[in-house]
Design a protein around this motif. Sequence first.
Motif, PDB file in Angstrom:
ATOM      1  N   TYR A   1       0.799  -1.230   0.000  1.00  0.00           N
ATOM      2  CA  TYR A   1       0.000   0.000   0.000  1.00  0.00           C
ATOM      3  C   TYR A   1       0.830   1.278   0.000  1.00  0.00           C
TER       4      TYR A   1
ATOM      5  N   VAL B   1      -3.223  -6.581   9.025  1.00  0.00           N
ATOM      6  CA  VAL B   1      -3.437  -6.881   7.601  1.00  0.00           C
ATOM      7  C   VAL B   1      -2.087  -7.138   6.926  1.00  0.00           C
TER       8      VAL B   1
ATOM      9  N   ILE C   1      -4.052   4.663   6.981  1.00  0.00           N
ATOM     10  CA  ILE C   1      -4.051   3.232   7.323  1.00  0.00           C
ATOM     11  C   ILE C   1      -3.825   2.972   8.817  1.00  0.00           C
ATOM     12  N   PRO C   2      -2.831   3.621   9.442  1.00  0.00           N
ATOM     13  CA  PRO C   2      -2.610   3.302  10.865  1.00  0.00           C
ATOM     14  C   PRO C   2      -3.803   3.633  11.767  1.00  0.00           C
TER      15      PRO C   2
ATOM     16  N   GLU D   1      -6.188   0.565  12.899  1.00  0.00           N
ATOM     17  CA  GLU D   1      -5.788  -0.296  14.012  1.00  0.00           C
ATOM     18  C   GLU D   1      -5.726   0.493  15.322  1.00  0.00           C
TER      19      GLU D   1
ATOM     20  N   TYR E   1      -5.518  -1.305   0.851  1.00  0.00           N
ATOM     21  CA  TYR E   1      -5.447  -1.837   2.220  1.00  0.00           C
ATOM     22  C   TYR E   1      -6.831  -2.322   2.660  1.00  0.00           C
TER      23      TYR E   1
ATOM     24  N   ALA F   1      -8.003  -6.038   3.666  1.00  0.00           N
ATOM     25  CA  ALA F   1      -8.585  -6.306   4.991  1.00  0.00           C
ATOM     26  C   ALA F   1      -9.922  -7.026   4.825  1.00  0.00           C
TER      27      ALA F   1
ATOM     28  N   GLN G   1     -12.115  -9.057   7.500  1.00  0.00           N
ATOM     29  CA  GLN G   1     -12.295  -7.962   8.463  1.00  0.00           C
ATOM     30  C   GLN G   1     -13.350  -6.991   7.949  1.00  0.00           C
TER      31      GLN G   1
ATOM     32  N   LYS H   1     -14.186  -3.809   7.341  1.00  0.00           N
ATOM     33  CA  LYS H   1     -13.726  -2.419   7.212  1.00  0.00           C
ATOM     34  C   LYS H   1     -14.303  -1.834   5.941  1.00  0.00           C
TER      35      LYS H   1
END
Lengths: 265, 265
Positions: free
Chosen positions: A69, A83, B187-188, B191, B211, B215, B220, B222
């Motif tokens: 990514y 992930v 992205i971070p 989580e 991403y 996921a 997941q 998302k």
Amino acid sequence: MPILVQDVIDMLTAPVETTVPDSVDQLIHGDPHAVVRGIAVTFMATQQALEQASRLGANLIISHEGLFYRHRHSTPILVEEPVYAAKKRFIEERDLAVYRFHDGVHRYRPDGIMEGLIRQLGWESFVNEHLSAASIVHLPRSTAGEIAAHVKQSLGIGCLRTVGDLTTACERVGLLAGCRGGGDLAIPLFEKHKLDLILYGEGPEWETPEYVRDAVGMGQGKALLVLGHLESEQPGMKLFADRLRGMLPDVPVFFIPVNPVFQVV
Amino acid sequence: MPILVQDVIDMLTAPVETTVPDSVDQLIHGDPHAVVRGIAVTFMATQQALEQASRLGANLIISHEGLFYRHRHSTPILVEEPVYAAKKRFIEERDLAVYRFHDGVHRYRPDGIMEGLIRQLGWESFVNEHLSAASIVHLPRSTAGEIAAHVKQSLGIGCLRTVGDLTTACERVGLLAGCRGGGDLAIPLFEKHKLDLILYGEGPEWETPEYVRDAVGMGQGKALLVLGHLESEQPGMKLFADRLRGMLPDVPVFFIPVNPVFQVV
């Protein structure tokens, strides 16, 4: 004689005429001395593409874009991220080799990604000039809307983002694949190559699109079609897979198409 | 007592708590000592917005984004370009002052652009935390599709790009305005803040979207909604215009909305 991962890499990079400083192309994972049992070529090594490659028996994945990514694999930020960790584990458990082939295929002459896009559009006979980051085609006179409809149909794109009046008559068209739609690259082409229309993959929204909006607001007949990054580059990787198949008759070579990443609602 | 251009700039920048190194905010054109007859606030000083401002009698334009299709005004590339030249001539002939107000409004606490977006979405009471580049909201449980429909209606967006299953149940949502949708920033958050959904303006297509696709491919729940750069930031400039009107009761303050730059066909 068995074909090794490194043999395939050497074969891919042989036609690359100019080296790219600080290239992103690399064997992201795997052993260069492993024997290749099958090759899966894809625009983007998504989790789903990796699973499909593995099911098909391919142990070398050649992906135009990276695994995690971001453009530079060398500076990951996601190491503690589940992930990322699950994808990495999948690759390790299946013992897959993953080679990123980005800069190299763009350095083929003509650019292998651009060549695939132009073929998929059926515009080979209209090519006027290949520049280093763009190609100029001279189409039979048609409206931007007619060209948009043709682009959607030939590339299998459901929704296309456009700027400008779709009734604008267009002949001279600039093509920029991937993320080359930014103003620095795209805007000067309009004037320099007397373009009516630009097609690009992806670019910052308030650069080229706002330039076209202003040009149209001043009465100039210009237009823009935004294809999507994946949509503009996937045909080039398909063409590359077809050629690789011809070069390696004894190794199964699969092309794994990736669906558009976006739905439009 | 007449209000000068510099007085207005001083007023805008007074609440900015932290300075931005190498800020893009500047008086792009005009005389800081000119008397302000009217102010036009806009997300983007398009040619059409400038014409409308001029018709309304405004001689100070406050624009979130720049005039010439790139983030840094200090490094123009388009001097020999007719669209650039015509826009510059229009501004000079009308003697307009144009102030870029980008970093400053983002440095208000809370970020003035984010505050406008949250208000327009009617989510003020759901704010969980304001981070420096994002805000976290905790919504009543609903599906990604229901949230998408709400976003479209409240922001007046015709087409929204989405990633993930629209039936995914969502409560914890991250918001990133403008061009903050890149993987490094977005992205971070998933989580770290246990997010179900991110809404952003604009970002590279194969970062956060891929991403989220991976996921989802791993099971997941998302999802992602991509609003558009303009669509995500314009409400913040409208809020800013409303506040400026309250601060300057003797000067006409207009908000000039800009249409979405893209049509979808």
